[in-house]
Design a protein around this motif. Structure first.
Motif, PDB file in Angstrom:
ATOM      1  N   SER A  88      89.152 -43.112 -50.915  1.00  0.00           N
ATOM      2  CA  SER A  88      89.544 -43.874 -52.100  1.00  0.00           C
ATOM      3  C   SER A  88      90.918 -44.483 -51.879  1.00  0.00           C
ATOM      4  N   THR A  89      91.229 -45.459 -52.694  1.00  0.00           N
ATOM      5  CA  THR A  89      92.529 -46.111 -52.602  1.00  0.00           C
ATOM      6  C   THR A  89      93.366 -45.721 -53.815  1.00  0.00           C
ATOM      7  N   SER A  90      94.649 -45.773 -53.637  1.00  0.00           N
ATOM      8  CA  SER A  90      95.585 -45.476 -54.702  1.00  0.00           C
ATOM      9  C   SER A  90      96.914 -46.116 -54.336  1.00  0.00           C
ATOM     10  N   ALA A 112      98.797 -42.082 -57.801  1.00  0.00           N
ATOM     11  CA  ALA A 112      98.115 -42.340 -59.064  1.00  0.00           C
ATOM     12  C   ALA A 112      96.613 -42.085 -58.893  1.00  0.00           C
ATOM     13  N   ASP A 113      95.843 -42.497 -59.879  1.00  0.00           N
ATOM     14  CA  ASP A 113      94.382 -42.424 -59.819  1.00  0.00           C
ATOM     15  C   ASP A 113      93.899 -40.999 -59.591  1.00  0.00           C
ATOM     16  N   THR A 116      90.133 -39.987 -58.970  1.00  0.00           N
ATOM     17  CA  THR A 116      89.368 -40.521 -57.837  1.00  0.00           C
ATOM     18  C   THR A 116      89.936 -40.162 -56.467  1.00  0.00           C
ATOM     19  N   THR A 117      91.029 -39.427 -56.422  1.00  0.00           N
ATOM     20  CA  THR A 117      91.716 -39.275 -55.137  1.00  0.00           C
ATOM     21  C   THR A 117      91.578 -37.900 -54.497  1.00  0.00           C
TER      22      THR A 117
END
Length: 176
Positions: A88-90, A112-113, A116-117
């Motif tokens: 995932s991206t953050s 952040a996020d 999802t991370t």
């Protein structure tokens, strides 16, 4: 995270205490027994370094080396977080995003996020120069009481994830 040369790095609280027996590592579709090389603690440096028998890995993975970033993370910097299940991206958050009582140096490397991370032990990478920026250690939450019901039990709200930064990793894994 596999660093290369048979070394695996994870969050200490994920691995548990070495006195409980030898951990195993799930890697490349295999489960490999590991030996604890160095053990940190959740409240200090949440890292544990393990060694696995590189001969039990596919040659393409056994020969791989993971560089560790030398540049400190910057607020706003894009990151990639890798878990066994997903990528995932953050982005890196400023420590100023934390409530005042959590600011002051302990949790300066944040992403952040939260949803999802990945979880503790996941790797945080710099997508521009693929190097390990850190290892996810913990979720940071704050209690929030619903405005409509001041007597209600506070609900925990995720605000960030703290990761052990590359500089601490380098310090931790260097030979004593």
């Amino acid at each position: 995270m596999y660093l290369g040369d048979g070394l695996v790095l994870s969050a200490a609280h994920v691995v548990g205490r070495s006195t409980l027996g030898n951990p195993s590592v799930a890697i490349a579709g295999r489960t490999v027994e590991a030996k604890v090389v160095k053990e940190g603690e959740f409240e200090t440096v949440d890292l544990t370094l393990l060694r696995i028998d590189v001969r039990q890995l596919p040659p393409s993975l056994g020969l791989r080396l993971m560089p560790i970033c030398r540049t400190p993370p910057r607020a706003g910097q894009a990151v990639i977080v890798v878990t066994p299940q997903a990528v995932s991206t953050s982005h890196v958050l400023s420590p100023k995003a934390l409530p005042a009582d959590l600011q002051g140096g302990r949790f300066d490397t944040l992403i952040a996020d939260v949803a999802t991370t990945g979880n503790s032990g996941s790797g945080v990478f710099d997508p521009t120069s693929p190097c390990l920026m850190g290892i996810v250690s913990r979720k940071i939450q704050v209690a929030a009481t619903p405005r409509r019901d001041p007597g209600a039990k506070p609900k925990m709200i995720d605000i960030a994830k703290y990761f052990v930064p590359a500089q601490q990793i380098l310090q931790f894994i260097k030979p004593d």
